[in-house]
Design a protein around this motif. Structure first.
Motif, PDB file in Angstrom:
ATOM      1  N   PRO A  18      57.192  15.659   2.625  1.00 53.26           N
ATOM      2  CA  PRO A  18      57.133  17.019   3.174  1.00 53.26           C
ATOM      3  C   PRO A  18      58.494  17.570   3.577  1.00 53.26           C
ATOM      4  CG  PRO A  18      55.990  15.464   4.616  1.00 53.26           C
ATOM      5  CD  PRO A  18      56.406  14.713   3.391  1.00 53.26           C
ATOM      6  N   THR A  19      59.460  16.692   3.828  1.00 54.34           N
ATOM      7  CA  THR A  19      60.805  17.171   4.188  1.00 54.34           C
ATOM      8  C   THR A  19      61.644  17.459   2.955  1.00 54.34           C
ATOM      9  OG1 THR A  19      61.842  14.979   4.261  1.00 54.34           O
ATOM     10  CG2 THR A  19      60.732  15.748   6.278  1.00 54.34           C
ATOM     11  N   GLY A  20      61.175  17.016   1.782  1.00 57.10           N
ATOM     12  CA  GLY A  20      61.924  17.228   0.552  1.00 57.10           C
ATOM     13  C   GLY A  20      63.031  16.213   0.323  1.00 57.10           C
ATOM     14  N   ALA A  21      63.184  15.254   1.222  1.00 57.03           N
ATOM     15  CA  ALA A  21      64.270  14.280   1.098  1.00 57.03           C
ATOM     16  C   ALA A  21      63.942  13.161   0.116  1.00 57.03           C
ATOM     17  CB  ALA A  21      64.592  13.683   2.461  1.00 57.03           C
ATOM     18  N   GLY A  22      62.670  12.776   0.033  1.00 54.13           N
ATOM     19  CA  GLY A  22      62.284  11.655  -0.821  1.00 54.13           C
ATOM     20  C   GLY A  22      61.892  12.106  -2.211  1.00 54.13           C
ATOM     21  N   PRO A  23      61.636  11.148  -3.101  1.00 56.61           N
ATOM     22  CA  PRO A  23      61.249  11.501  -4.465  1.00 56.61           C
ATOM     23  C   PRO A  23      59.814  12.003  -4.531  1.00 56.61           C
ATOM     24  CG  PRO A  23      61.107   9.148  -4.153  1.00 56.61           C
ATOM     25  CD  PRO A  23      61.704   9.715  -2.881  1.00 56.61           C
ATOM     26  N   ARG A  24      59.521  12.751  -5.583  1.00 55.55           N
ATOM     27  CA  ARG A  24      58.154  13.163  -5.872  1.00 55.55           C
ATOM     28  C   ARG A  24      57.570  12.164  -6.864  1.00 55.55           C
ATOM     29  NH1 ARG A  24      58.872  19.270  -7.561  1.00 55.55           N
ATOM     30  NH2 ARG A  24      61.040  18.953  -7.146  1.00 55.55           N
ATOM     31  N   ILE A  25      56.320  11.817  -6.685  1.00 54.15           N
ATOM     32  CA  ILE A  25      55.639  10.924  -7.609  1.00 54.15           C
ATOM     33  C   ILE A  25      54.477  11.700  -8.204  1.00 54.15           C
ATOM     34  CG2 ILE A  25      54.372   8.772  -7.868  1.00 54.15           C
ATOM     35  CD1 ILE A  25      55.903   7.724  -5.418  1.00 54.15           C
ATOM     36  N   TRP A  26      54.490  11.809  -9.511  1.00 53.42           N
ATOM     37  CA  TRP A  26      53.462  12.576 -10.232  1.00 53.42           C
ATOM     38  C   TRP A  26      52.606  11.611 -11.026  1.00 53.42           C
ATOM     39  CZ3 TRP A  26      53.972  14.589 -15.678  1.00 53.42           C
ATOM     40  CH2 TRP A  26      52.890  15.379 -16.021  1.00 53.42           C
ATOM     41  N   PHE A  27      51.300  11.764 -10.974  1.00 52.65           N
ATOM     42  CA  PHE A  27      50.360  10.912 -11.676  1.00 52.65           C
ATOM     43  C   PHE A  27      49.903  11.638 -12.933  1.00 52.65           C
ATOM     44  CE2 PHE A  27      50.281   9.811  -7.238  1.00 52.65           C
ATOM     45  CZ  PHE A  27      50.426   8.436  -7.293  1.00 52.65           C
ATOM     46  N   GLN A  28      50.269  11.095 -14.076  1.00 50.73           N
ATOM     47  CA  GLN A  28      49.954  11.730 -15.347  1.00 50.73           C
ATOM     48  C   GLN A  28      48.901  10.906 -16.086  1.00 50.73           C
ATOM     49  OE1 GLN A  28      53.241  11.951 -18.049  1.00 50.73           O
ATOM     50  NE2 GLN A  28      52.237  13.451 -19.335  1.00 50.73           N
ATOM     51  N   PRO A  29      47.778  11.520 -16.432  1.00 48.68           N
ATOM     52  CA  PRO A  29      46.770  10.784 -17.183  1.00 48.68           C
ATOM     53  C   PRO A  29      47.242  10.527 -18.618  1.00 48.68           C
ATOM     54  CG  PRO A  29      46.119  13.075 -16.946  1.00 48.68           C
ATOM     55  CD  PRO A  29      47.384  12.891 -16.146  1.00 48.68           C
ATOM     56  N   VAL A  30      46.893   9.365 -19.143  1.00 50.57           N
ATOM     57  CA  VAL A  30      47.196   9.029 -20.528  1.00 50.57           C
ATOM     58  C   VAL A  30      45.918   8.486 -21.160  1.00 50.57           C
ATOM     59  CG1 VAL A  30      49.657   8.596 -20.139  1.00 50.57           C
ATOM     60  CG2 VAL A  30      48.029   6.743 -19.861  1.00 50.57           C
ATOM     61  N   PRO A  31      45.761   8.630 -22.462  1.00 50.04           N
ATOM     62  CA  PRO A  31      44.509   8.219 -23.098  1.00 50.04           C
ATOM     63  C   PRO A  31      44.334   6.705 -23.212  1.00 50.04           C
ATOM     64  CG  PRO A  31      46.037   9.085 -24.728  1.00 50.04           C
ATOM     65  CD  PRO A  31      46.656   9.317 -23.381  1.00 50.04           C
ATOM     66  N   GLU A  32      45.435   5.958 -23.300  1.00 53.71           N
ATOM     67  CA  GLU A  32      45.310   4.519 -23.494  1.00 53.71           C
ATOM     68  C   GLU A  32      45.223   3.773 -22.165  1.00 53.71           C
ATOM     69  OE1 GLU A  32      49.515   5.759 -23.296  1.00 53.71           O
ATOM     70  OE2 GLU A  32      47.992   6.313 -24.740  1.00 53.71           O
ATOM     71  N   ALA A  33      44.593   2.600 -22.208  1.00 57.12           N
ATOM     72  CA  ALA A  33      44.481   1.746 -21.017  1.00 57.12           C
ATOM     73  C   ALA A  33      45.802   1.028 -20.766  1.00 57.12           C
ATOM     74  CB  ALA A  33      43.362   0.729 -21.235  1.00 57.12           C
ATOM     75  N   LYS A  34      45.969   0.547 -19.559  1.00 56.40           N
ATOM     76  CA  LYS A  34      47.150  -0.225 -19.222  1.00 56.40           C
ATOM     77  C   LYS A  34      47.189  -1.478 -20.098  1.00 56.40           C
ATOM     78  CE  LYS A  34      49.262  -2.890 -15.608  1.00 56.40           C
ATOM     79  NZ  LYS A  34      49.032  -3.702 -14.482  1.00 56.40           N
ATOM     80  N   ALA A  35      48.361  -1.767 -20.681  1.00 54.47           N
ATOM     81  CA  ALA A  35      48.469  -2.908 -21.577  1.00 54.47           C
ATOM     82  C   ALA A  35      49.462  -3.956 -21.082  1.00 54.47           C
ATOM     83  CB  ALA A  35      48.882  -2.431 -22.965  1.00 54.47           C
ATOM     84  N   VAL A  36      50.392  -3.565 -20.242  1.00 54.58           N
ATOM     85  CA  VAL A  36      51.427  -4.494 -19.764  1.00 54.58           C
ATOM     86  C   VAL A  36      51.651  -4.284 -18.274  1.00 54.58           C
ATOM     87  CG1 VAL A  36      52.612  -4.622 -21.994  1.00 54.58           C
ATOM     88  CG2 VAL A  36      53.276  -2.875 -20.354  1.00 54.58           C
ATOM     89  N   LYS A  37      52.528  -5.088 -17.702  1.00 56.02           N
ATOM     90  CA  LYS A  37      52.873  -4.990 -16.288  1.00 56.02           C
ATOM     91  C   LYS A  37      53.380  -3.582 -15.957  1.00 56.02           C
ATOM     92  CE  LYS A  37      55.385  -7.611 -12.843  1.00 56.02           C
ATOM     93  NZ  LYS A  37      54.273  -7.919 -11.978  1.00 56.02           N
ATOM     94  N   ASN A  38      53.152  -3.164 -14.712  1.00 58.62           N
ATOM     95  CA  ASN A  38      53.604  -1.842 -14.263  1.00 58.62           C
ATOM     96  C   ASN A  38      55.099  -1.663 -14.475  1.00 58.62           C
ATOM     97  OD1 ASN A  38      51.049  -1.890 -13.134  1.00 58.62           O
ATOM     98  ND2 ASN A  38      51.714  -1.370 -11.099  1.00 58.62           N
ATOM     99  N   ARG A  39      55.509  -0.464 -14.811  1.00 56.47           N
ATOM    100  CA  ARG A  39      56.928  -0.119 -14.808  1.00 56.47           C
ATOM    101  C   ARG A  39      57.382   0.263 -13.403  1.00 56.47           C
ATOM    102  NH1 ARG A  39      57.709   4.225 -19.432  1.00 56.47           N
ATOM    103  NH2 ARG A  39      57.247   3.015 -21.285  1.00 56.47           N
ATOM    104  N   LEU A  40      56.456   0.717 -12.613  1.00 58.62           N
ATOM    105  CA  LEU A  40      56.724   1.149 -11.246  1.00 58.62           C
ATOM    106  C   LEU A  40      55.767   0.411 -10.334  1.00 58.62           C
ATOM    107  CD1 LEU A  40      58.021   3.237  -9.243  1.00 58.62           C
ATOM    108  CD2 LEU A  40      56.081   4.700  -9.764  1.00 58.62           C
ATOM    109  N   HIS A  41      56.295  -0.134  -9.271  1.00 63.19           N
ATOM    110  CA  HIS A  41      55.470  -0.861  -8.305  1.00 63.19           C
ATOM    111  C   HIS A  41      55.632  -0.179  -6.955  1.00 63.19           C
ATOM    112  CE1 HIS A  41      53.528  -4.475  -6.606  1.00 63.19           C
ATOM    113  NE2 HIS A  41      54.240  -4.155  -5.541  1.00 63.19           N
ATOM    114  N   ILE A  42      54.539   0.227  -6.370  1.00 63.67           N
ATOM    115  CA  ILE A  42      54.572   0.949  -5.102  1.00 63.67           C
ATOM    116  C   ILE A  42      54.117   0.015  -3.990  1.00 63.67           C
ATOM    117  CG2 ILE A  42      53.533   2.834  -3.788  1.00 63.67           C
ATOM    118  CD1 ILE A  42      53.439   4.427  -6.382  1.00 63.67           C
TER     119      ILE A  42
END
Length: 102
Positions: A18-42
């Motif tokens: 809300p302060t605009g200091a941190g990054p934005r994280i956007w969730f984008q739907p994709v047609p395929e299922a997850k196949a490998v380890k995450n590229r991003l870990h939260i």
């Protein structure tokens, strides 16, 4: 949130500091299922950090893990290392995306 609602302009498909200091994280739907380890870990940091007593952090983490598993997440493992003052769980969302609750 159903995939058809993502990206419709209501901003429910992203996280923003809300302060605009941190990054934005956007969730984008994709047609395929997850196949490998995450590229991003939260890490969801709910314990309050090492300034909070370990017993209180455990309670907070356990409560959040219970809430998330009630919503469909599953526990993959945990870390309880009292010697280095750490307590966390690794979970996966219903699609298999991994994250930690610390």
């Amino acid at each position: 949130m159903p995939p058809e609602e993502l990206g419709d302009g209501d901003c429910l498909d992203r996280l923003e500091d809300p302060t605009g200091a941190g990054p934005r994280i956007w969730f984008q739907p994709v047609p395929e299922a997850k196949a490998v380890k995450n590229r991003l870990h939260i890490d969801l940091k709910v314990g309050g950090g090492r300034a909070v007593p370990l017993a209180e952090r455990r309670s907070r983490v356990d409560a959040e893990v219970a809430r998330l598993t009630g919503l469909g997440a599953r526990v993959l493992g945990g870390m309880d290392a009292p010697d280095n003052d750490h307590y966390s769980f690794q979970l996966a969302d219903p699609e298999g995306n991994e994250f930690c609750v610390v």
